[in-house]
Motif scaffolding. Structure first.
Motif, PDB file in Angstrom:
ATOM      1  N   ARG A  89      -7.999   5.791   0.963  1.00  0.00           N
ATOM      2  CA  ARG A  89      -6.986   4.878  -1.461  1.00  0.00           C
ATOM      3  C   ARG A  89      -7.235   4.064  -0.556  1.00  0.00           C
ATOM      4  N   ARG A  90      -6.894   2.953   0.287  1.00  0.00           N
ATOM      5  CA  ARG A  90      -5.611   2.286   0.512  1.00  0.00           C
ATOM      6  C   ARG A  90      -6.672   0.615  -0.143  1.00  0.00           C
TER       7      ARG A  90
ATOM      8  N   GLU B 260       0.488  -0.830  -0.014  1.00  0.00           N
ATOM      9  CA  GLU B 260       0.031  -0.236  -0.106  1.00  0.00           C
ATOM     10  C   GLU B 260       0.961   1.241   0.553  1.00  0.00           C
ATOM     11  N   GLN B 261       1.919   1.460   0.364  1.00  0.00           N
ATOM     12  CA  GLN B 261       3.152   2.563   0.880  1.00  0.00           C
ATOM     13  C   GLN B 261       3.622   2.689  -0.692  1.00  0.00           C
TER      14      GLN B 261
ATOM     15  N   SER C 233      -2.381  -2.760  -1.479  1.00  0.00           N
ATOM     16  CA  SER C 233      -4.089  -1.533  -1.382  1.00  0.00           C
ATOM     17  C   SER C 233      -5.094  -2.046  -2.214  1.00  0.00           C
ATOM     18  N   ARG C 234      -6.371  -1.751  -1.218  1.00  0.00           N
ATOM     19  CA  ARG C 234      -7.368  -2.889  -2.189  1.00  0.00           C
ATOM     20  C   ARG C 234      -8.064  -2.564  -3.785  1.00  0.00           C
ATOM     21  N   SER C 235      -7.703  -1.122  -4.566  1.00  0.00           N
ATOM     22  CA  SER C 235      -7.732  -0.825  -5.725  1.00  0.00           C
ATOM     23  C   SER C 235      -7.137  -1.845  -6.251  1.00  0.00           C
TER      24      SER C 235
ATOM     25  N   THR D 196       2.846   1.741  -3.661  1.00  0.00           N
ATOM     26  CA  THR D 196       1.802   1.995  -4.573  1.00  0.00           C
ATOM     27  C   THR D 196       1.900   3.495  -4.583  1.00  0.00           C
TER      28      THR D 196
ATOM     29  N   SER E 195      -2.385  -1.104   7.520  1.00  0.00           N
ATOM     30  CA  SER E 195      -4.107  -0.729   7.320  1.00  0.00           C
ATOM     31  C   SER E 195      -4.601  -2.500   8.125  1.00  0.00           C
TER      32      SER E 195
END
Length: 421
Positions: A420-421, A77-78, A286-288, A80, A112
């Protein structure tokens, strides 16, 4: 360029290089990104040299060198968000001082997911790899039980420097002991495959292949250090295997490399889904990014599976690594987000155990490998290196072509926004 602006740019380049290394990027890619940002900022003399522990950067005509160490690792997540900062630096939408501030905020970004959940994700990774290498219900159960011990050791290593240093040895000893004991209670056809599947998340196969890639692209210092580090970890792994067999009073021949399969042909594809789910939880993606990571994983594995069936292990690994590199370059244009590195790394990690190169290496480490085991390990590593270089080159060419055709990337990752994560 004013002196203050030059200093801000140098600090920015150092922080970008260290962040990329912390996110798992190979040395040559880090150097390329740092030099590209420097030249975009109007510094034609910028030079960079990346090592696994830090990055050296020179921005002045007299080539005064500054160094930025890598102090930890970044979650996906970082990573990205870091790539989003780099993209905006390259397009002129972000200045160096603001970039440094954003990178500092990204490094301090709280996870997260709790650490215990990330550790537990080792279980589906181990079971998924076992479903690929040794797809039997008994071995899947053994891998699940052994991986719980691995979870406990990984968690303990965060609090104990000694355990962290000896983690490969302790993990190999503990998992091998568990698998051999379970083999007494119910028959396991290929105990070595089960052990390798369970401990693959810690084995240095990807480090060794990355080292070879760096040497092939001219980064001899970084590549050699990775190879040496990976070799030391393999030695610790071998010592753990030896010790587990010795404590039981059993010969090393008890660790057998025999493939068994009592699952349907879809078993390996279920396994790759488990691996993908485990990875995105373990590295806090991240979720996306999750659907793109799983998509590239499935595509890479499908090519590898088909290639190995048609052409053998080596050519299957070569084709899959090329597809992984190329598809990772396409994802940012399809998703509108800077996800190239985070979708490529899981596919790359899959290639190493999936090519059976780790099994050959494990046989060598336990003293049971013949000439075919040695050549198999070397051929698998070289095939992944060649495929990675070819896929990355094709991806860069495609990226340049798409860039000339017009903008295709969204500016979604401009700030380290938790939502946005």
């Amino acid at each position: 360029m004013a002196q203050t602006e030059l200093e801000d740019t140098r600090e920015c380049l150092l922080r970008v290089g260290a962040a990329l290394l912390a996110g798992g990027a190979p040395g040559p890619e880090v150097e390329e990104q740092v030099v590209a940002i420097g030249r975009h900022r109007g510094i034609p003399d910028v030079r960079a040299a990346a090592t696994p522990t830090g990055v050296f950067v020179s921005t002045t005509p007299d080539h005064t060198v500054a160094f930025e160490p890598v102090t930890g690792t970044l979650r996906f997540e970082q990573t990205t968000l870091v790539q989003g900062v780099i993209d905006r630096l390259l397009t002129g939408r972000l200045g160096p001082a603001a970039a440094v501030a954003e990178l500092t905020a990204i490094e301090r970004l709280p996870p997260s997911r709790p650490a215990w959940l990330c550790d537990l994700a080792i279980v589906p990774i181990a079971v998924g790899i076992c479903a690929i290498l040794q797809p039997t219900w008994r071995d899947l159960g053994a891998a699940a039980i052994g991986s719980l011990l691995l979870v406990a050791l990984v968690n303990l290593s965060r609090r104990s420097p000694l355990v962290r240093t000896l983690l490969p040895l302790l993990a190999a000893f503990g998992v091998t002991s568990v698998v051999l004991q379970l083999g007494v209670w119910w028959p396991l056809d290929g105990t070595l495959r089960t052990v390798v599947s369970t401990i693959a998340v810690l084995l240095p196969g990807s480090m060794i292949v990355t080292g070879i890639t760096e040497i092939a692209t001219g980064s001899a210092v970084a590549g050699t250090s990775r190879l040496v580090s990976g070799t030391v970890q393999l030695v610790l792994f071998a010592v753990g295997l030896f010790a587990a067999a010795a404590v039981r009073g059993a010969p090393l021949t008890v660790l057998t490399n025999v493939r068994a399969d009592d699952l349907n042909p879809g078993g390996p594809f279920v396994g790759i889904l488990l691996v993908g789910v485990g990875i995105v939880i373990n590295v806090a993606a991240s979720r996306s990014a999750i659907p793109w990571i799983l998509g590239v994983l499935l595509l890479t594995f499908a090519v590898q599976y088909a290639g190995q069936s048609l052409w053998g292990v080596t050519l299957g690994a070569l084709a899959a690594s090329a597809v992984a590199g190329l598809s990772a370059s396409i994802v940012p244009w399809l998703s509108g987000r800077p996800l190239r590195l985070v979708v490529y790394l899981p596919a790359f990690w899959l290639l190493v155990p999936g090519s059976l190169g780790l099994l050959s290496t494990a046989q060598i480490a336990t003293g049971r490998g013949d000439v075919s085991a040695v050549t198999g390990a070397v051929a698998a590593a070289v095939a992944i290196v060649v495929g990675t270089l070819a896929g990355s080159a094709a991806g860069r060419a495609l990226d340049r072509w798409l860039t000339r055709r017009g903008p295709g990337r969204a500016d979604a990752a401009e700030v380290p926004d938790v939502e946005r994560r």
